[in-house]
Motif scaffolding. Structure first.
Motif, PDB file in Angstrom:
ATOM      1  N   TYR A 121       0.808  -1.224   0.000  1.00  0.00           N
ATOM      2  CA  TYR A 121       0.000   0.000   0.000  1.00  0.00           C
ATOM      3  C   TYR A 121       0.838   1.270   0.000  1.00  0.00           C
ATOM      4  CZ  TYR A 121       0.886   0.219   5.070  1.00  0.00           C
ATOM      5  OH  TYR A 121       1.475   0.283   6.312  1.00  0.00           O
ATOM      6  N   HIS A 122       2.106   1.175   0.356  1.00  0.00           N
ATOM      7  CA  HIS A 122       2.953   2.368   0.329  1.00  0.00           C
ATOM      8  C   HIS A 122       3.111   2.919  -1.087  1.00  0.00           C
ATOM      9  CE1 HIS A 122       3.906   2.044   4.514  1.00  0.00           C
ATOM     10  NE2 HIS A 122       4.446   0.855   4.373  1.00  0.00           N
ATOM     11  N   ARG A 123       2.962   2.063  -2.084  1.00  0.00           N
ATOM     12  CA  ARG A 123       3.103   2.534  -3.460  1.00  0.00           C
ATOM     13  C   ARG A 123       1.847   3.265  -3.925  1.00  0.00           C
ATOM     14  NH1 ARG A 123       7.933   1.223  -4.877  1.00  0.00           N
ATOM     15  NH2 ARG A 123       7.615   2.434  -6.793  1.00  0.00           N
ATOM     16  N   THR A 124       0.751   3.012  -3.251  1.00  0.00           N
ATOM     17  CA  THR A 124      -0.484   3.733  -3.552  1.00  0.00           C
ATOM     18  C   THR A 124      -0.508   5.099  -2.885  1.00  0.00           C
ATOM     19  OG1 THR A 124      -1.701   1.657  -3.784  1.00  0.00           O
ATOM     20  CG2 THR A 124      -3.004   3.650  -3.392  1.00  0.00           C
ATOM     21  N   HIS A 125       0.054   5.185  -1.670  1.00  0.00           N
ATOM     22  CA  HIS A 125      -0.053   6.407  -0.868  1.00  0.00           C
ATOM     23  C   HIS A 125       1.159   7.336  -0.967  1.00  0.00           C
ATOM     24  CE1 HIS A 125      -3.866   5.340   0.929  1.00  0.00           C
ATOM     25  NE2 HIS A 125      -3.418   4.115   1.006  1.00  0.00           N
ATOM     26  N   VAL A 126       2.138   6.954  -1.762  1.00  0.00           N
ATOM     27  CA  VAL A 126       3.264   7.811  -2.151  1.00  0.00           C
ATOM     28  C   VAL A 126       4.200   8.142  -0.993  1.00  0.00           C
ATOM     29  CG1 VAL A 126       4.001   9.966  -3.282  1.00  0.00           C
ATOM     30  CG2 VAL A 126       1.870   8.835  -3.999  1.00  0.00           C
ATOM     31  N   THR A 127       3.692   8.782   0.051  1.00  0.00           N
ATOM     32  CA  THR A 127       4.565   9.272   1.128  1.00  0.00           C
ATOM     33  C   THR A 127       4.519   8.427   2.394  1.00  0.00           C
ATOM     34  OG1 THR A 127       2.803  10.721   1.925  1.00  0.00           O
ATOM     35  CG2 THR A 127       4.372  11.662   0.349  1.00  0.00           C
TER      36      THR A 127
END
Length: 242
Positions: free
Chosen positions: A157-163
């Motif tokens: 999910y970090h790749r979806t939320h960018v930061t």
């Protein structure tokens, strides 16, 4: 210190498809976000990051109408979309916007940029590390090196939320949170459901087609509990679920 504003925008939404191009007070929701970013006079560059899906051709067309640059990248890997959007642009940091926050305050955007530029070696700044503002008014800035590290290391999910990888795995990174008074973290002015739309539409119908200072907006909402109640039941998705 050059800061590039990147607005992530796409027509797909599980709870409110097409929300970024809904007409609000005579302009698109995306148009509201672009205007707030521009009126801050805090950014050295501005680009909208959308997807390669045919459904987002209309986002590209709206960017052209608004006179703002647009980059097309992966649908779900938003982190890669941001890194690609930065390629060829001179920028030391990124201010991340989402296109479903039409009531952003240009003054808060400007203050966040001023603080980020004033603190040497800062990797991440946000108004939501310890939230005091209504959801939908938050501002965040991430250094380019920290964003590149996230791009190398982050998954799921970090790749979806960018930061999110940056502030959940800070390592040696320097993080800074901004707090605002009056505390209003219980209020919600982001656009994710029809009930959010009802509240935001009411704000615009009463306060007009213009950027509203945060303190003014919070005060107006506090005086109208029936308006706050329109979306008080809406729960923000967890990072892992969005």
């Amino acid at each position: 210190m050059r800061i590039v504003g990147i607005i992530q925008a796409r027509m797909g939404s599980t709870r409110l498809p097409g929300k970024v191009l809904r007409q609000l007070g005579g302009r698109s929701v995306l148009g509201w976000v672009v205007r707030a970013a521009r009126e801050s006079h805090a950014l050295d560059d501005l680009v909208v990051a959308t997807t390669t899906l045919a459904a987002d051709d209309v986002v590209v067309a709206e960017c052209r109408r608004l006179g703002v640059d647009c980059h097309r990248g992966p649908v779900d890997d938003v982190l890669t979309r941001f890194v690609q959007a930065l390629e060829g642009r001179a920028g030391d940091a990124v201010m991340r916007f989402t296109a479903d926050c039409p009531l952003l305050d240009p003054t808060v955007i400007r203050e966040a940029a001023l603080v980020y530029r004033a603190v040497p070696g800062l990797d991440y700044l946000s108004t939501s590390l310890a939230r005091t503002m209504p959801r939908g008014l938050d501002v965040e800035i991430v250094g380019r090196a920290a964003l590149d590290r996230a791009d190398r290391e982050a998954d799921a999910y970090h790749r979806t939320h960018v930061t999110s990888y940056v502030y959940e795995h800070p390592g040696d990174a320097r993080l800074l949170g901004l707090a605002y008074r009056p505390v209003a973290d219980d209020l919600r002015v982001t656009l994710d459901t029809e009930d959010d739309w009802r509240l935001i539409s009411r704000v615009v119908s009463e306060l007009g087609d213009g950027c509203v200072p945060t303190r003014t907006l919070v005060g107006w909402l506090r005086e109208r509990p029936e308006v706050c109640g329109l979306n008080a039941h809406v729960r923000q998705k967890a990072l892992q679920d969005a």
